[in-house]
Design a protein around this motif. Sequence first.
Motif, mmCIF file in Angstrom:
data_model
loop_
_atom_site.group_PDB
_atom_site.id
_atom_site.type_symbol
_atom_site.label_atom_id
_atom_site.label_comp_id
_atom_site.label_asym_id
_atom_site.label_seq_id
_atom_site.Cartn_x
_atom_site.Cartn_y
_atom_site.Cartn_z
ATOM 1 N N GLN A 214 0.839 -1.673 -0.239
ATOM 2 C CA GLN A 214 -0.387 -0.029 0.026
ATOM 3 C C GLN A 214 0.724 1.668 -0.045
ATOM 4 O OE1 GLN A 214 -2.682 -0.576 3.200
ATOM 5 N NE2 GLN A 214 -3.642 -2.359 3.090
ATOM 6 N N MET A 215 1.910 1.472 0.890
ATOM 7 C CA MET A 215 3.010 2.606 0.940
ATOM 8 C C MET A 215 3.267 2.529 0.129
ATOM 9 S SD MET A 215 5.110 1.748 4.814
ATOM 10 C CE MET A 215 6.001 2.237 4.148
ATOM 11 N N PHE A 216 3.897 1.429 -1.156
ATOM 12 C CA PHE A 216 4.522 2.073 -2.399
ATOM 13 C C PHE A 216 3.962 2.180 -3.323
ATOM 14 C CE2 PHE A 216 5.974 0.194 -6.218
ATOM 15 C CZ PHE A 216 7.886 0.491 -6.231
ATOM 16 N N THR A 217 3.043 1.427 -2.978
ATOM 17 C CA THR A 217 1.579 2.082 -4.578
ATOM 18 C C THR A 217 1.126 3.874 -4.759
ATOM 19 O OG1 THR A 217 0.585 -0.062 -4.381
ATOM 20 C CG2 THR A 217 -0.978 1.093 -5.315
ATOM 21 N N HIS A 218 0.765 3.617 -2.626
ATOM 22 C CA HIS A 218 0.931 5.268 -2.439
ATOM 23 C C HIS A 218 1.888 6.041 -3.232
ATOM 24 C CE1 HIS A 218 -3.338 4.189 -1.907
ATOM 25 N NE2 HIS A 218 -2.580 3.195 -0.487
ATOM 26 N N LEU A 219 2.817 6.059 -3.415
ATOM 27 C CA LEU A 219 3.415 6.657 -3.082
ATOM 28 C C LEU A 219 4.192 6.168 -5.454
ATOM 29 C CD1 LEU A 219 6.383 6.337 -0.619
ATOM 30 C CD2 LEU A 219 5.081 8.190 -0.955
ATOM 31 N N ALA A 220 4.294 5.434 -5.167
ATOM 32 C CA ALA A 220 4.904 5.814 -7.272
ATOM 33 C C ALA A 220 3.568 4.299 -8.042
ATOM 34 C CB ALA A 220 5.949 4.461 -7.092
ATOM 35 N N GLY A 221 2.512 4.168 -7.268
ATOM 36 C CA GLY A 221 1.760 4.007 -8.389
ATOM 37 C C GLY A 221 0.253 4.554 -8.485
ATOM 38 N N ASN A 222 -0.075 3.842 -8.441
ATOM 39 C CA ASN A 222 -1.890 3.740 -8.908
ATOM 40 C C ASN A 222 -2.703 4.624 -7.382
ATOM 41 O OD1 ASN A 222 -4.851 4.958 -9.965
ATOM 42 N ND2 ASN A 222 -4.464 2.902 -11.195
ATOM 43 N N PRO A 223 -2.580 5.585 -7.347
ATOM 44 C CA PRO A 223 -3.440 6.043 -5.805
ATOM 45 C C PRO A 223 -4.897 6.034 -6.196
ATOM 46 C CG PRO A 223 -2.969 7.915 -7.404
ATOM 47 C CD PRO A 223 -2.281 6.962 -8.017
ATOM 48 N N HIS A 224 -5.310 5.336 -6.607
ATOM 49 C CA HIS A 224 -6.774 5.327 -7.158
ATOM 50 C C HIS A 224 -7.593 4.243 -6.773
ATOM 51 C CE1 HIS A 224 -6.666 9.404 -8.738
ATOM 52 N NE2 HIS A 224 -6.031 9.045 -9.584
ATOM 53 N N LEU A 225 -5.933 3.295 -6.694
ATOM 54 C CA LEU A 225 -6.486 2.306 -6.729
ATOM 55 C C LEU A 225 -6.917 1.704 -4.711
ATOM 56 C CD1 LEU A 225 -3.710 -0.061 -7.708
ATOM 57 C CD2 LEU A 225 -6.121 0.100 -8.452
ATOM 58 N N SER A 226 -7.960 1.282 -4.665
ATOM 59 C CA SER A 226 -9.118 0.668 -2.923
ATOM 60 C C SER A 226 -7.396 0.235 -2.651
ATOM 61 C CB SER A 226 -10.177 0.039 -3.005
ATOM 62 O OG SER A 226 -9.634 -1.398 -3.676
ATOM 63 N N LYS A 227 -7.159 -0.506 -1.088
ATOM 64 C CA LYS A 227 -6.889 -1.209 -0.133
ATOM 65 C C LYS A 227 -7.037 -2.406 -0.600
ATOM 66 C CE LYS A 227 -6.245 -2.570 4.939
ATOM 67 N NZ LYS A 227 -7.461 -2.177 6.492
ATOM 68 N N ALA A 228 -8.521 -2.849 -0.756
ATOM 69 C CA ALA A 228 -8.783 -4.576 -1.350
ATOM 70 C C ALA A 228 -8.176 -5.102 -2.729
ATOM 71 C CB ALA A 228 -10.140 -4.771 -1.550
ATOM 72 N N ASP A 229 -8.289 -3.844 -3.608
ATOM 73 C CA ASP A 229 -7.220 -4.304 -4.931
ATOM 74 C C ASP A 229 -5.912 -4.049 -5.039
ATOM 75 O OD1 ASP A 229 -9.933 -4.217 -6.346
ATOM 76 O OD2 ASP A 229 -9.719 -2.049 -7.108
ATOM 77 N N ILE A 230 -5.545 -3.446 -4.020
ATOM 78 C CA ILE A 230 -4.063 -3.810 -3.495
ATOM 79 C C ILE A 230 -3.166 -4.785 -3.232
ATOM 80 C CG2 ILE A 230 -1.534 -2.983 -2.845
ATOM 81 C CD1 ILE A 230 -3.496 -0.134 -2.525
ATOM 82 N N GLU A 231 -4.182 -5.429 -1.920
ATOM 83 C CA GLU A 231 -4.076 -6.648 -1.446
ATOM 84 C C GLU A 231 -4.200 -8.235 -2.229
ATOM 85 O OE1 GLU A 231 -6.232 -6.416 2.039
ATOM 86 O OE2 GLU A 231 -5.080 -5.026 3.289
ATOM 87 N N LYS A 232 -4.952 -7.801 -3.401
ATOM 88 C CA LYS A 232 -5.288 -8.632 -4.124
ATOM 89 C C LYS A 232 -3.897 -9.398 -4.580
ATOM 90 C CE LYS A 232 -10.358 -7.844 -4.649
ATOM 91 N NZ LYS A 232 -11.227 -8.394 -5.263
ATOM 92 N N MET A 233 -3.059 -7.923 -4.689
ATOM 93 C CA MET A 233 -1.999 -7.962 -6.107
ATOM 94 C C MET A 233 -0.603 -8.441 -5.822
ATOM 95 S SD MET A 233 -2.113 -4.707 -8.384
ATOM 96 C CE MET A 233 -1.415 -3.514 -7.075
ATOM 97 N N ASP A 234 -0.532 -9.046 -6.376
ATOM 98 C CA ASP A 234 1.228 -9.948 -6.169
ATOM 99 C C ASP A 234 2.560 -8.757 -5.573
ATOM 100 O OD1 ASP A 234 2.027 -10.168 -8.603
ATOM 101 O OD2 ASP A 234 2.058 -12.017 -7.934
#
Length: 161
Positions: free
Chosen positions: A57-77
Motif C-alpha cells: 500500500q505504501m509503495f502503491t500510494h507513493l509510486a503507483g496508482n493512487p486510485h486503487l483501493s486497499k482491497a485491490d492492492i492486497e489482491k495484487m502480488d
Amino acid sequence: MEAGTANVQTSFETFAERWSWGVRALVQSGNEIAEVLDLSAGRYYEMDQQISNTFKQMFTHLAGNPHLSKADIEKMDWGQVWENSNFNTARNPDYSASSFSDAFSHMGDNVSTLGQVGQYLASDDVPDRDSLGDMFVPDTGVAAKVAEIQQAQQAAGGGNK
C-alpha cells in the motif's frame, strides 16, 4: 516371536514392547511439537501478510496508482504492484498504437475542457453546471465564488477581472 531359547524370546518380547511404547511417546511428542509449530507458523504467516500488504500500500500510494483501493492492492502480488508503478512505466514505456490512441483521447478531453473554461473566461457570464458539463461535479462552490467576486468587482467600480 519365537526366537531361540526362552530367555532370548523373553528378552526380545520385552525389547519390542518397550520399543513400541518409546515410538508411541516420540510420535505423541512429535504431534505436540507440530501443533505448536503450526500455530506459530500460522501467526507468522498472518504477520508476514499484514506487513507485506502495508508495504504494498505504501509503495502503491507513493509510486503507483493512487486510485486503487486497499482491497485491490492486497489482491495484487509484488510483481503486479511493480508493473503498476511509475518506475516501471518510465523504464518500459508503451509505444503501442493503443497507448497513443488513449493519449490522444485524453488530450482531446483536456482541450475540450480548456475550451469550455476559455469561453467562460472570455465572457462575463457566471458558469452554471449545465453549460460546463461535468467540470464542477461534485459542486465545489466555484461557480458561486466566481459570481460573488464578479459582483464585488462590479460594485467596486465596474471593472472586469
